[in-house]
Scaffold this motif. Sequence first.
Motif, short mmCIF file in Angstrom:
data_model
loop_
_atom_site.label_atom_id
_atom_site.label_comp_id
_atom_site.label_asym_id
_atom_site.label_seq_id
_atom_site.Cartn_x
_atom_site.Cartn_y
_atom_site.Cartn_z
N TYR A 1 -52.26 61.36 -25.60
CA TYR A 1 -51.52 60.79 -25.50
C TYR A 1 -50.55 61.36 -27.01
N LEU A 2 -50.87 61.73 -27.43
CA LEU A 2 -49.87 61.22 -29.01
C LEU A 2 -49.24 62.58 -29.52
N GLU A 3 -50.02 63.42 -28.47
CA GLU A 3 -48.71 65.19 -28.92
C GLU A 3 -47.76 64.57 -28.13
N ASP A 4 -47.81 63.66 -26.94
CA ASP A 4 -46.90 64.02 -25.84
C ASP A 4 -45.62 63.00 -26.13
N ARG A 5 -45.99 62.22 -26.47
CA ARG A 5 -45.26 60.85 -27.33
C ARG A 5 -44.34 61.57 -28.38
N THR A 6 -45.06 62.00 -29.63
CA THR A 6 -44.70 61.74 -29.84
C THR A 6 -43.59 63.34 -30.21
N ALA B 1 -42.01 59.39 -38.47
CA ALA B 1 -42.56 60.08 -39.75
C ALA B 1 -44.37 59.77 -38.86
N HIS B 2 -44.02 58.26 -38.29
CA HIS B 2 -45.85 57.25 -38.33
C HIS B 2 -45.73 57.44 -36.54
N VAL B 3 -46.83 58.07 -36.18
CA VAL B 3 -46.94 57.03 -34.40
C VAL B 3 -48.44 57.22 -34.82
N HIS B 4 -48.70 55.89 -33.81
CA HIS B 4 -49.95 55.42 -33.83
C HIS B 4 -50.38 55.68 -31.71
N ALA B 5 -51.11 56.32 -31.81
CA ALA B 5 -51.36 55.96 -30.26
C ALA B 5 -53.28 54.85 -30.43
N THR B 6 -52.97 53.96 -30.56
CA THR B 6 -53.82 52.96 -30.01
C THR B 6 -55.00 52.46 -29.34
N GLY B 7 -55.12 53.06 -28.15
CA GLY B 7 -56.20 53.84 -27.68
C GLY B 7 -55.77 53.12 -25.48
N GLY B 8 -55.19 52.12 -26.18
CA GLY B 8 -54.77 51.55 -24.44
C GLY B 8 -53.84 52.22 -23.65
N ASN B 9 -54.57 51.25 -22.53
CA ASN B 9 -54.02 51.82 -21.10
C ASN B 9 -52.69 51.54 -21.00
N PRO B 10 -51.38 51.09 -20.34
CA PRO B 10 -50.68 50.92 -20.73
C PRO B 10 -50.57 49.44 -19.26
#
Length: 186
Positions: A87-92, A103-112
């Motif tokens: 989901y990183l591209e969508d969140r960004t 400048a910095h977006v981290h997708a840490t792998g946890g399901n909400p």
Amino acid sequence: VLVSFLGGFEHAIERALGEQRTRQSLVWSLQQAYELSDDEYALTWEKFDSEHIYQFLPEMPGALEAVKLLKEHGFDVHVVSAIFPKYLEDRTANLIALGFDPAHVHATGGNPGEIHGCKISTLRKVLPVMFADDQLKYLKDSPFVPVRAWINTEPAQIVAIDEVCYTHKAESLLEFVQQWLGAKPA
């Protein structure tokens, strides 16, 4: 604390099931909170994925102004989100569309909907001076961050953490940032 995930999740429920559902409890499990069957929960996430709902989450009130204030004061802002990397591209794209210019977006792998994500390992790498989150579990697990702000967007939130694990508390990121920066020189 930047965007409203629950608003997007409720939209996905409506798109998947053809009906509106409201949160029935404050438990962390989204399936339980919205009283979804296993099939309904799976359909909701399929709709969330197929319609790229992470691209269209609304801004939390004042969040953009808060980030701009932090940047004006020389802070390098990292967005650490407990979403899966897919989901990183969508969140960004969502953050850019809202004007955050991340400048910095981290997708840490946890399901909400899960109890524990991987925000802490990312925070240990970034070593921020300040961390703001709406979930106490992450603040509890990050005592190495000097300033930990609980952004309590749901005043009635039920918490299962017995200790105070934050240094600040506010109802919005903007409220916290204004208070915190008011005590710091520009």
